[in-house]
Motif scaffolding. Structure first.
Motif, PDB file in Angstrom:
ATOM      1  N   MET A  71      39.362  30.170  34.992  1.00  0.00           N
ATOM      2  CA  MET A  71      40.681  30.419  35.556  1.00  0.00           C
ATOM      3  C   MET A  71      41.602  29.243  35.300  1.00  0.00           C
ATOM      4  SD  MET A  71      39.624  32.200  39.202  1.00  0.00           S
ATOM      5  CE  MET A  71      38.513  30.861  39.668  1.00  0.00           C
ATOM      6  N   PRO A  72      42.902  29.497  35.173  1.00  0.00           N
ATOM      7  CA  PRO A  72      43.833  28.381  35.002  1.00  0.00           C
ATOM      8  C   PRO A  72      43.948  27.568  36.275  1.00  0.00           C
ATOM      9  CG  PRO A  72      45.039  30.433  35.271  1.00  0.00           C
ATOM     10  CD  PRO A  72      43.584  30.802  35.190  1.00  0.00           C
ATOM     11  N   GLY A  73      44.178  26.253  36.109  1.00  0.00           N
ATOM     12  CA  GLY A  73      44.398  25.396  37.263  1.00  0.00           C
ATOM     13  C   GLY A  73      45.876  25.277  37.576  1.00  0.00           C
ATOM     14  N   ALA A  74      46.181  24.486  38.598  1.00  0.00           N
ATOM     15  CA  ALA A  74      47.575  24.332  38.997  1.00  0.00           C
ATOM     16  C   ALA A  74      48.399  23.616  37.939  1.00  0.00           C
ATOM     17  CB  ALA A  74      47.643  23.559  40.316  1.00  0.00           C
ATOM     18  N   ALA A  75      47.780  22.662  37.219  1.00  0.00           N
ATOM     19  CA  ALA A  75      48.512  21.872  36.234  1.00  0.00           C
ATOM     20  C   ALA A  75      48.061  22.135  34.800  1.00  0.00           C
ATOM     21  CB  ALA A  75      48.371  20.386  36.554  1.00  0.00           C
ATOM     22  N   GLN A  76      46.841  22.655  34.611  1.00  0.00           N
ATOM     23  CA  GLN A  76      46.312  22.894  33.275  1.00  0.00           C
ATOM     24  C   GLN A  76      45.681  24.276  33.205  1.00  0.00           C
ATOM     25  OE1 GLN A  76      44.007  19.677  31.391  1.00  0.00           O
ATOM     26  NE2 GLN A  76      44.389  18.420  33.205  1.00  0.00           N
ATOM     27  N   ARG A  77      45.636  24.836  31.988  1.00  0.00           N
ATOM     28  CA  ARG A  77      45.000  26.137  31.804  1.00  0.00           C
ATOM     29  C   ARG A  77      43.669  26.031  31.076  1.00  0.00           C
ATOM     30  NH1 ARG A  77      46.425  28.650  26.557  1.00  0.00           N
ATOM     31  NH2 ARG A  77      46.062  30.675  27.545  1.00  0.00           N
ATOM     32  N   HIS A  78      43.378  24.866  30.468  1.00  0.00           N
ATOM     33  CA  HIS A  78      42.208  24.747  29.607  1.00  0.00           C
ATOM     34  C   HIS A  78      41.039  24.062  30.316  1.00  0.00           C
ATOM     35  CE1 HIS A  78      39.905  24.501  25.936  1.00  0.00           C
ATOM     36  NE2 HIS A  78      39.649  23.237  26.211  1.00  0.00           N
ATOM     37  N   SER A  79      39.831  24.619  30.116  1.00  0.00           N
ATOM     38  CA  SER A  79      38.587  24.014  30.612  1.00  0.00           C
ATOM     39  C   SER A  79      37.588  24.009  29.463  1.00  0.00           C
ATOM     40  CB  SER A  79      38.035  24.788  31.811  1.00  0.00           C
ATOM     41  OG  SER A  79      37.830  26.159  31.469  1.00  0.00           O
ATOM     42  N   SER A  80      36.487  23.260  29.623  1.00  0.00           N
ATOM     43  CA  SER A  80      35.515  23.164  28.531  1.00  0.00           C
ATOM     44  C   SER A  80      34.109  22.990  29.083  1.00  0.00           C
ATOM     45  CB  SER A  80      35.852  21.980  27.606  1.00  0.00           C
ATOM     46  OG  SER A  80      35.765  20.755  28.303  1.00  0.00           O
ATOM     47  N   ALA A  81      33.122  23.382  28.249  1.00  0.00           N
ATOM     48  CA  ALA A  81      31.715  23.244  28.621  1.00  0.00           C
ATOM     49  C   ALA A  81      30.918  22.792  27.406  1.00  0.00           C
ATOM     50  CB  ALA A  81      31.156  24.564  29.149  1.00  0.00           C
ATOM     51  N   HIS A  82      29.925  21.949  27.651  1.00  0.00           N
ATOM     52  CA  HIS A  82      29.029  21.455  26.601  1.00  0.00           C
ATOM     53  C   HIS A  82      27.599  21.740  27.048  1.00  0.00           C
ATOM     54  CE1 HIS A  82      27.434  17.814  24.070  1.00  0.00           C
ATOM     55  NE2 HIS A  82      26.985  18.977  23.655  1.00  0.00           N
ATOM     56  N   TRP A  83      26.903  22.588  26.264  1.00  0.00           N
ATOM     57  CA  TRP A  83      25.514  22.945  26.553  1.00  0.00           C
ATOM     58  C   TRP A  83      24.629  22.291  25.497  1.00  0.00           C
ATOM     59  CZ3 TRP A  83      24.293  26.350  30.660  1.00  0.00           C
ATOM     60  CH2 TRP A  83      25.406  26.934  31.282  1.00  0.00           C
ATOM     61  N   PRO A  99      27.824  37.211  31.904  1.00  0.00           N
ATOM     62  CA  PRO A  99      28.951  36.887  31.024  1.00  0.00           C
ATOM     63  C   PRO A  99      29.942  35.897  31.622  1.00  0.00           C
ATOM     64  CG  PRO A  99      28.578  39.260  31.125  1.00  0.00           C
ATOM     65  CD  PRO A  99      27.738  38.646  32.204  1.00  0.00           C
ATOM     66  N   MET A 100      30.701  35.280  30.722  1.00  0.00           N
ATOM     67  CA  MET A 100      31.879  34.508  31.081  1.00  0.00           C
ATOM     68  C   MET A 100      33.095  35.409  30.969  1.00  0.00           C
ATOM     69  SD  MET A 100      33.751  31.738  31.695  1.00  0.00           S
ATOM     70  CE  MET A 100      32.660  30.331  31.487  1.00  0.00           C
ATOM     71  N   VAL A 101      33.908  35.468  32.017  1.00  0.00           N
ATOM     72  CA  VAL A 101      35.147  36.237  32.014  1.00  0.00           C
ATOM     73  C   VAL A 101      36.313  35.260  32.035  1.00  0.00           C
ATOM     74  CG1 VAL A 101      36.550  37.967  33.199  1.00  0.00           C
ATOM     75  CG2 VAL A 101      34.046  38.159  33.229  1.00  0.00           C
ATOM     76  N   VAL A 102      37.138  35.305  30.997  1.00  0.00           N
ATOM     77  CA  VAL A 102      38.296  34.407  30.900  1.00  0.00           C
ATOM     78  C   VAL A 102      39.509  35.174  31.410  1.00  0.00           C
ATOM     79  CG1 VAL A 102      39.658  32.926  29.401  1.00  0.00           C
ATOM     80  CG2 VAL A 102      37.246  33.316  28.885  1.00  0.00           C
ATOM     81  N   VAL A 103      40.005  34.795  32.575  1.00  0.00           N
ATOM     82  CA  VAL A 103      41.075  35.561  33.213  1.00  0.00           C
ATOM     83  C   VAL A 103      42.402  35.259  32.535  1.00  0.00           C
ATOM     84  CG1 VAL A 103      39.791  35.421  35.381  1.00  0.00           C
ATOM     85  CG2 VAL A 103      41.721  33.890  35.000  1.00  0.00           C
ATOM     86  N   SER A 104      43.414  36.042  32.874  1.00  0.00           N
ATOM     87  CA  SER A 104      44.712  35.936  32.234  1.00  0.00           C
ATOM     88  C   SER A 104      45.273  34.518  32.334  1.00  0.00           C
ATOM     89  CB  SER A 104      45.688  36.928  32.878  1.00  0.00           C
ATOM     90  OG  SER A 104      46.902  36.959  32.191  1.00  0.00           O
ATOM     91  N   ASP A 105      45.752  33.997  31.196  1.00  0.00           N
ATOM     92  CA  ASP A 105      46.387  32.676  31.066  1.00  0.00           C
ATOM     93  C   ASP A 105      45.408  31.514  31.099  1.00  0.00           C
ATOM     94  OD1 ASP A 105      48.963  33.784  30.857  1.00  0.00           O
ATOM     95  OD2 ASP A 105      49.154  33.871  33.039  1.00  0.00           O
ATOM     96  N   ALA A 106      44.107  31.771  31.193  1.00  0.00           N
ATOM     97  CA  ALA A 106      43.128  30.688  31.125  1.00  0.00           C
ATOM     98  C   ALA A 106      42.683  30.485  29.680  1.00  0.00           C
ATOM     99  CB  ALA A 106      41.920  30.997  32.003  1.00  0.00           C
ATOM    100  N   SER A 107      42.195  29.281  29.393  1.00  0.00           N
ATOM    101  CA  SER A 107      41.662  28.941  28.074  1.00  0.00           C
ATOM    102  C   SER A 107      40.378  28.148  28.287  1.00  0.00           C
ATOM    103  CB  SER A 107      42.683  28.104  27.290  1.00  0.00           C
ATOM    104  OG  SER A 107      42.111  27.587  26.106  1.00  0.00           O
TER     105      SER A 107
END
Length: 219
Positions: A71-83, A99-107
């Motif tokens: 989900m997008p945050g208050a100041a940023q829309r992008h998140s990341s993961a390293h497996w 599954p991973m669900v990427v909601v509207s406006d999230a990256s």
């Protein structure tokens, strides 16, 4: 928020699990660990680091109790993961989270680094859905680097969602299910009607990919 999770499996004891942040692991069977969200993550600005190590001769089954929402945050829309996944000689891992669900406006971007030995056994599935019902604006990218015995087996990258190369007004895949199997001696196979392809890898193993508008129930 930064999340770190580590799972270490060996033949002589139960899996050892350490975590901090919004993701934890719970042992639910002798060789089974379920991933559990302890906070809303990933939000925009969040980073996740997960390391799974299966020692020589050990086996591990990793699943999750529910789908993840990026989900997008208050100041940023992008998140990341390293497996980061490591399997020793004769080790076996089944990795099949919800599954991973990427909601509207999230990256959200994912980097998967996998290190195997020649006689390791791996079944790893990654599933993603862009948007909840009637949402179409999310964006997701995943890279997979897999080595066997220190030699490259797979270098693979997929992007989905608004603004990516595969996204156009006529035909834009919004979901993907990808399964990496090693070893696997089956030949390559293409199902155009079902949007599924299985590619035999030169170093052994296979990569099966299915794309579409909505994820189908897991088999």
């Amino acid at each position: 928020m930064h999340t770190e999770l580590r799972i270490d499996a060996s033949r002589r004891r139960s899996p050892r699990i350490t975590s901090v942040g919004g993701l934890a692991g719970r042992q639910t069977g002798p060789d089974t660990v379920h991933l559990i969200g302890t906070a809303a993550t990933p939000l925009g600005g969040d980073t996740i680091s997960v390391r799974i190590s299966v020692a020589a001769g050990a086996r591990l089954d990793v699943r999750s109790v529910a789908a993840s929402l990026a989900m997008p945050g208050a100041a940023q829309r992008h998140s990341s993961a390293h497996w980061h996944v490591e399997l020793g000689a004769g080790a076996s891992l089944v990795f099949d989270p919800e599954p991973m669900v990427v909601v509207s406006d999230a990256s959200h971007t994912v980097l998967n680094v996998i290190e195997l030995e020649q006689d390791s056994d791996l079944w790893l599935r990654e599933r993603v859905q862009i948007g909840r019902l009637d949402e179409v604006a999310g964006q997701w990218a995943s890279s997979m680097h897999c080595d066997v015995g220190g030699r490259p087996l797979l270098r693979h990258r997929v992007e989905l969602g608004e603004g990516t190369v595969a996204h156009d007004g006529l035909s834009a895949p919004m979901s993907m299910s990808s399964t990496l199997r090693y070893p696997d001696s089956r030949d390559s196979e293409v199902d155009l009607a079902g949007g599924t392809v299985r590619l035999a890898l030169a170093g052994g193993g296979s990569l099966s990919t299915s794309v579409g508008h909505r994820l189908q129930p897991a088999r």
